[in-house]
Design an enzyme around this catalytic site. Structure first.
Site, mmCIF file in Angstrom:
data_model
loop_
_atom_site.group_PDB
_atom_site.id
_atom_site.type_symbol
_atom_site.label_atom_id
_atom_site.label_comp_id
_atom_site.label_asym_id
_atom_site.label_seq_id
_atom_site.Cartn_x
_atom_site.Cartn_y
_atom_site.Cartn_z
ATOM 1 C CB SER A 17 -0.973 -0.002 1.173
ATOM 2 O OG SER A 17 -0.299 0.237 2.382
ATOM 3 C CE LYS A 95 13.548 -12.489 3.238
ATOM 4 N NZ LYS A 95 13.796 -13.631 4.101
ATOM 5 C CG ASN A 111 12.586 0.957 6.872
ATOM 6 O OD1 ASN A 111 11.844 0.380 6.052
ATOM 7 N ND2 ASN A 111 12.600 0.617 8.144
ATOM 8 C CG HIS A 113 9.540 0.903 12.296
ATOM 9 N ND1 HIS A 113 9.759 -0.442 12.066
ATOM 10 C CD2 HIS A 113 9.097 1.001 13.582
ATOM 11 C CE1 HIS A 113 9.479 -1.126 13.160
ATOM 12 N NE2 HIS A 113 9.076 -0.274 14.092
ATOM 13 C CG ASP A 154 13.398 -0.883 12.517
ATOM 14 O OD1 ASP A 154 13.251 -0.678 11.299
ATOM 15 O OD2 ASP A 154 12.841 -1.809 13.132
ATOM 16 C CD GLU A 183 3.116 2.796 7.665
ATOM 17 O OE1 GLU A 183 3.776 2.338 6.729
ATOM 18 O OE2 GLU A 183 2.654 2.081 8.573
HETATM 19 C C1 GAR Z 1 3.866 -0.821 6.805
HETATM 20 O O1 GAR Z 1 3.086 -0.579 7.931
HETATM 21 C C2 GAR Z 1 5.330 -0.528 7.091
HETATM 22 O O2 GAR Z 1 5.516 0.561 7.943
HETATM 23 C C3 GAR Z 1 5.731 -1.813 7.776
HETATM 24 O O3 GAR Z 1 5.114 -2.815 7.015
HETATM 25 C C4 GAR Z 1 3.897 -2.315 6.481
HETATM 26 C C5 GAR Z 1 3.881 -2.579 4.984
HETATM 27 O O4 GAR Z 1 2.648 -2.217 4.434
HETATM 28 N N1 GAR Z 1 7.165 -1.941 7.792
HETATM 29 C C6 GAR Z 1 7.837 -2.454 8.813
HETATM 30 O O5 GAR Z 1 7.305 -2.913 9.810
HETATM 31 C C7 GAR Z 1 9.358 -2.455 8.652
HETATM 32 N N2 GAR Z 1 10.002 -2.661 9.885
HETATM 33 P P1 GAR Z 1 2.451 -2.079 2.861
HETATM 34 O O6 GAR Z 1 3.026 -3.349 2.222
HETATM 35 O O7 GAR Z 1 0.954 -2.024 2.715
HETATM 36 O O8 GAR Z 1 3.147 -0.839 2.398
#
Ligand code: GAR
Length: 214
Positions: A17, A95, A111, A113, A154, A183
């Site tokens: 997303s 990853k 990144n 988070h 992170d 986000e």
């Molecule tokens: C998001 O919430 C992102 O912040 C998190 O994974 C989700 C991916 O959503 N990332 C982490 O936790 C990294 N440590 P998406 O595939 O819908 O963009």
């Protein structure tokens, strides 16, 4: 003043997303960027399908396709170079980015988070697990961090952070969805700052220059 679109390559592992939101902000003219490649370790990743559907170069690349980790790293780096990538954005990439690639893109890799780092970050704290941990702790606020990537999970300096309230009846799913909404805005805002060359890095501190300071 005309801002040259910054060439970004996105890495994702899941639904994608954030990649969609970035693409949509570019399409709306709200973000001066060009999405030059989408790369995933997961062939079933929604972001890869989205890229293919929208004519964005899409690559499934996993260390398992190579006989050595070095070959994988070289391929990643070559791909980013071939596409003249200026900024790498990790958007739900689950990853660890190889150190050699992190070094090549020092201060040019972001990144996102889903918490206010350094709280609720690090190995094992990603996606759903972050929101579960925030609720288990009883936090009243959570949020989002966009940060520069360094060799660890992170730990790089934050570029932008925003708060999101935690409600009494939140579940990990409802909190995740409220955080994701933020986000989808903050990542494009951060990329735009790079496009406008307003990011000034002093040690661990990321200063955002005003339009006139650039
Ligand atoms: C998001 O919430 C992102 O912040 C998190 O994974 C989700 C991916 O959503 N990332 C982490 O936790 C990294 N440590 P998406 O595939 O819908 O963009």
């Amino acid at each position: 003043m005309e801002i040259k679109p910054i060439r970004i390559a996105a890495f994702a592992s899941g639904g994608g997303s954030n990649v969609r939101a970035i693409y949509s902000n570019i399409a709306k003219g709200a973000l001066s960027a060009e999405l030059v490649a989408v790369i995933s370790n997961n062939s079933a990743c929604g972001a890869l399908q989205f890229a293919r559907d929208n004519g964005i170069p899409a690559f499934h690349l996993s260390v398992r396709q190579f006989s050595t980790a070095g070959q994988f790293e070289n391929r990643l780096l070559a791909l980013l170079t071939e596409h003249k990538t200026e900024l790498v954005v990790l958007a739900g990439y689950m990853k660890k980015m190889p150190e050699m690639v992190v070094r090549a893109f020092k201060n040019r890799m972001l990144n996102i988070h889903p918490s206010l780092l350094p709280s609720f970050g690090g190995k094992g704290l990603y996606g759903h697990f972050v929101h579960e941990a925030v609720l288990n702790y009883g936090c009243k606020v959570s949020g989002v961090t966009v940060h520069l990537v360094d060799a660890e999970y992170d730990t790089g300096p934050p570029v932008l952070q925003r708060c999101v309230p935690v409600l009494d009846d939140d579940t990990p799913e409802t909190l995740a969805s409220r955080v994701l909404q933020e986000e989808h805005k903050i990542y494009s805002d951060a990329i735009q700052l790079f496009a406008e060359k307003r990011v000034h890095i002093v040690g661990r501190s990321v200063r955002i220059l005003s339009g006139t300071e650039k």
